[in-house]
Design a protein around this motif. Structure first.
Motif, PDB file in Angstrom:
ATOM      1  N   THR A  19       0.811  -1.216   0.000  1.00  7.71           N
ATOM      2  CA  THR A  19       0.000   0.000   0.000  1.00  7.71           C
ATOM      3  C   THR A  19       0.846   1.268   0.000  1.00  7.71           C
ATOM      4  OG1 THR A  19      -0.152   0.299   2.404  1.00  7.71           O
ATOM      5  CG2 THR A  19      -1.734  -1.213   1.401  1.00  7.71           C
ATOM      6  N   GLN A  22      -2.975   6.014  -0.592  1.00 13.33           N
ATOM      7  CA  GLN A  22      -4.298   5.911  -1.183  1.00 13.33           C
ATOM      8  C   GLN A  22      -4.410   4.857  -2.280  1.00 13.33           C
ATOM      9  OE1 GLN A  22      -4.083  10.123  -2.219  1.00 13.33           O
ATOM     10  NE2 GLN A  22      -4.675   9.600  -4.306  1.00 13.33           N
ATOM     11  N   ASP A  23      -3.382   4.027  -2.415  1.00  5.51           N
ATOM     12  CA  ASP A  23      -3.386   2.964  -3.419  1.00  5.51           C
ATOM     13  C   ASP A  23      -2.932   1.654  -2.798  1.00  5.51           C
ATOM     14  OD1 ASP A  23      -3.925   4.695  -5.752  1.00  5.51           O
ATOM     15  OD2 ASP A  23      -1.928   5.499  -5.334  1.00  5.51           O
ATOM     16  N   GLU A  39      -6.280  -4.548  -7.258  1.00  2.00           N
ATOM     17  CA  GLU A  39      -5.643  -3.240  -7.386  1.00  2.00           C
ATOM     18  C   GLU A  39      -6.686  -2.210  -6.976  1.00  2.00           C
ATOM     19  OE1 GLU A  39      -2.689  -0.939 -10.484  1.00  2.00           O
ATOM     20  OE2 GLU A  39      -3.448  -2.919 -10.963  1.00  2.00           O
ATOM     21  N   HIS A  41      -7.475   2.009  -5.973  1.00  2.00           N
ATOM     22  CA  HIS A  41      -7.047   3.413  -5.995  1.00  2.00           C
ATOM     23  C   HIS A  41      -8.177   4.269  -5.445  1.00  2.00           C
ATOM     24  CE1 HIS A  41      -5.118   7.111  -7.184  1.00  2.00           C
ATOM     25  NE2 HIS A  41      -6.214   7.473  -7.811  1.00  2.00           N
ATOM     26  N   THR A  42      -7.887   5.038  -4.411  1.00  2.00           N
ATOM     27  CA  THR A  42      -8.855   5.977  -3.850  1.00  2.00           C
ATOM     28  C   THR A  42      -8.474   7.358  -4.360  1.00  2.00           C
ATOM     29  OG1 THR A  42      -9.114   4.602  -1.888  1.00  2.00           O
ATOM     30  CG2 THR A  42      -9.871   6.892  -1.728  1.00  2.00           C
ATOM     31  N   LYS A  43      -9.381   7.970  -5.095  1.00  2.00           N
ATOM     32  CA  LYS A  43      -9.079   9.259  -5.723  1.00  2.00           C
ATOM     33  C   LYS A  43      -9.158  10.404  -4.728  1.00  2.00           C
ATOM     34  CE  LYS A  43     -10.270   8.106 -10.374  1.00  2.00           C
ATOM     35  NZ  LYS A  43     -10.921   8.483 -11.598  1.00  2.00           N
ATOM     36  N   PHE A  80      -9.544   5.470   1.960  1.00  2.00           N
ATOM     37  CA  PHE A  80      -8.708   4.380   1.455  1.00  2.00           C
ATOM     38  C   PHE A  80      -8.727   3.188   2.411  1.00  2.00           C
ATOM     39  CE2 PHE A  80      -4.501   2.351   1.847  1.00  2.00           C
ATOM     40  CZ  PHE A  80      -4.522   1.616   0.679  1.00  2.00           C
TER      41      PHE A  80
END
Length: 143
Positions: A19, A22-23, A39, A41-43, A80
């Motif tokens: 990690t 945020q990914d 996979e 991804h939190t924008k 996240f």
């Protein structure tokens, strides 16, 4: 991906969670196989100009100024952690142990955000941000 004989084989099915703030990328390692199974991804919200910028002033003097950027980063990280916990909870593959890689400042809170059933299987935690490293580089770190 096949794991080269240059690296140790995994004697038990192992979830490798890598990690950043945020990914995340999650691999399943078993014997000499390594497969990316998730996979995430939190924008981060996008802002323009000085939205969120503030100043404290009075008597024609500025006493302090800053941005809510830190607060936004905290909100994104909280989202996240929630997203990661939910996504990992939905993993259907069987595994016996977990290895967690997270940036040093986030490793404990990332671990604590995982479901209890996952926390109980954690074999090791590494405080390092290696999200963008190739899987073989991750394997090197586990030798």
């Amino acid at each position: 991906m096949q794991i080269s004989t240059d690296y140790n084989a995994f004697t038990q099915p192992t979830l490798i969670i890598v990690t950043s703030r945020q990914d995340a990328i999650v691999y399943l390692a078993d014997n000499r196989d390594l497969e990316k199974i998730l996979e995430l991804h939190t924008k981060k919200p996008e802002y323009t100009d000085d939205e969120g910028h503030f100043e404290r002033s009075g008597n024609d003097r500025v006493f302090g100024q800053g941005s809510t950027e830190k607060e936004i980063d905290d909100i994104v990280y909280d989202e996240f952690k929630s997203d990661l916990a939910g996504a990992i909870d939905e993993i259907k593959e069987e595994f016996e142990q977990v290895i967690l890689f997270a940036p040093e400042q986030y490793k404990n809170s990332t671990k604590d955000s995982l479901p209890k059933s996952i926390q109980d299987k954690i074999k090791s935690i590494h405080g390092v941000n290696i999200l963008h490293e190739h899987p073989t580089d991750i394997l090197k770190r586990l030798q």
